[in-house]
Design an enzyme around this catalytic site. Structure first.
Site, mmCIF file in Angstrom:
data_model
loop_
_atom_site.group_PDB
_atom_site.id
_atom_site.type_symbol
_atom_site.label_atom_id
_atom_site.label_comp_id
_atom_site.label_asym_id
_atom_site.label_seq_id
_atom_site.Cartn_x
_atom_site.Cartn_y
_atom_site.Cartn_z
ATOM 1 N NE ARG A 286 14.151 32.532 -15.707
ATOM 2 C CZ ARG A 286 13.103 32.877 -16.494
ATOM 3 N NH1 ARG A 286 12.467 33.930 -16.817
ATOM 4 N NH2 ARG A 286 12.478 31.614 -16.797
ATOM 5 C CG HIS A 290 10.300 35.285 -13.244
ATOM 6 N ND1 HIS A 290 10.771 36.554 -13.952
ATOM 7 C CD2 HIS A 290 9.314 35.712 -12.651
ATOM 8 C CE1 HIS A 290 10.361 37.554 -13.190
ATOM 9 N NE2 HIS A 290 9.431 37.251 -12.485
ATOM 10 C CE1 TYR A 299 10.048 30.211 -19.354
ATOM 11 C CE2 TYR A 299 8.566 29.360 -17.895
ATOM 12 C CZ TYR A 299 9.580 30.124 -18.097
ATOM 13 O OH TYR A 299 10.092 30.644 -17.137
#
Length: 392
Positions: A286, A290, A299
């Protein structure tokens, strides 16, 4: 905006137009590069645009078909980028981007027959494209004007599922019905690596195996369940989970559109032959957030994203087309023009979407009506009317 925006760029060699088929395939280097303990990654097109062979999965496409796959991915990416921009401008409430997962979706989507049925999550914009769903129809739910802008029975493409993992149960039940009806079709369920931790997915694996349902489970392992990496979700490669339920699982290069198509086609044919379910783990990445509410920089390291940009699914197909003389400069310029036209249409349609009627929430709750819904409708109508009375 170019058709390959966000993709890693490398120098390219121009070539003339061609209509020839793919050149002779090279032996796969996987046997030398992988040890027995490592997951076997099925790959037919390397990140460098080199065509290789796999002993169990193969595909032979014409130049037109290869250009078609490239077009699918380019336009899907442009639509996705436009939707992300519209959300940032306040035109959509939320958007879940597929950036980086175009090959997994287009490859598997183009492997489907018209009579196969698809159960998506909320990110399968490329599969929707392959099923003939107008891209603008995907945006109504994210704008808050409808619950899904298409009829699932028209394209055999179910409405988007927001609840994580539940669509795998829907797909399994539908596939069990297909088997009982004796229909010559298959079902495919899409989900992510994070959803694989849901009990719904485990239950669907159990039922599909016991009832030998003609369903393919297609997991797009983009390696991040929002902010949770896969190494903190599972102790074994995801595709190996299928063994415990009694059916096969394979891992495919999710950034390789040819491999995704070949593996999915084989799995669907297997299901149609009555050999039961199969799990496909499309190992991809990805490249964006998200959803538009997420900030992956909190992160995830930039170096990780940059490494995957070098494996960009669109770039590798373009490299192959140019290297083999299967597409010329005019073709890529045409893609730019078509991409811009799609972006303009998406912007215009979204901004002109009508708001739903005030009482629309009470429609289609029950097929034959319901006394309680009728009571609630009347109460809400009276509440709305009270504002007009106060104004007077």
């Amino acid at each position: 905006m170019t058709v390959e925006s966000t993709a890693a760029r490398k120098p390219r060699r121009s070539s003339g137009a061609g209509t020839k088929r793919a050149s002779a395939k090279k032996p796969s280097p996987q046997a030398q590069s992988q040890t027995p303990d490592e997951p076997q990654l099925i790959q037919l097109l390397t990140p460098e645009g080199e065509r290789i062979e796999h002993p169990d999965y193969s595909i032979d496409l014409s130049a037109d078909e290869l250009r078609g796959l490239y077009r699918d991915m380019v336009l899907t990416r442009r639509f996705d980028a436009e939707a992300t921009s519209l959300q940032r401008q306040g035109e959509l409430g939320l958007w879940a981007s597929l950036l980086g997962q175009e090959a997994a979706q287009i490859g598997s989507g183009r492997a489907l027959r018209d009579d196969d049925y698809v159960f998506p999550t909320y990110r399968e914009h490329g599969v929707a494209w392959c099923r003939g769903v107008d891209p603008t129809n995907l945006l109504g739910m994210f704008r808050g004007v409808n619950h899904g802008g298409w009829d699932p029975s028209t394209n055999n493409f179910h409405l988007y599922t927001i609840v994580i993992g539940s669509q795998t149960l829907h797909a399994t039940g539908y596939a069990m019905g297909v088997a009982k009806d004796g229909a010559d079709s298959a079902v495919i369920a899409y989900f992510g690596d994070g959803a694989s931790s849901q009990g719904d997915v485990a239950e669907s694996f159990t039922f599909s195996a016991v009832y030998n349902a003609p369903v393919v489970f297609f997991c797009q392992n983009n390696q991040w369940a929002i902010s949770e990496p896969t190494e903190k979700q599972m102790r074994v490669p995801l595709y190996q989970r299928a063994q415990g339920f009694g059916f096969p699982g394979v891992r495919v290069d999710g950034n390789d559109v040819l491999a995704c198509m070949a593996v999915t086609k084989a799995a669907l044919e297997r299901a149609r032959r009555g050999e039961g379910p199969m799990l496909i783990e499309a190992f991809t990445y990805r490249m964006g957030a998200h959803t538009t509410t997420d900030d992956p920089t909190r992160y995830r390291a930039d170096e990780e994203r940059e490494a995957w940009e070098a494996k960009d699914p669109i770039l590798r197909v373009r490299t192959y087309l140019e290297k083999e003389g299967l597409a010329d400069a005019a073709f890529f310029e045409e893609m730019e023009v078509e991409s811009e036209a799609l972006g303009k249409r998406v912007r215009e349609v979204v901004r002109s979407m009508p708001d739903p009627g005030t009482m629309a929430i009470f429609e289609n709750v029950y097929a034959d009506g319901h006394a309680l819904v009728d009571e609630e409708r009347a109460q809400f109508a009276a509440y709305q009317a009270s504002f007009a009375e106060e104004g007077e």
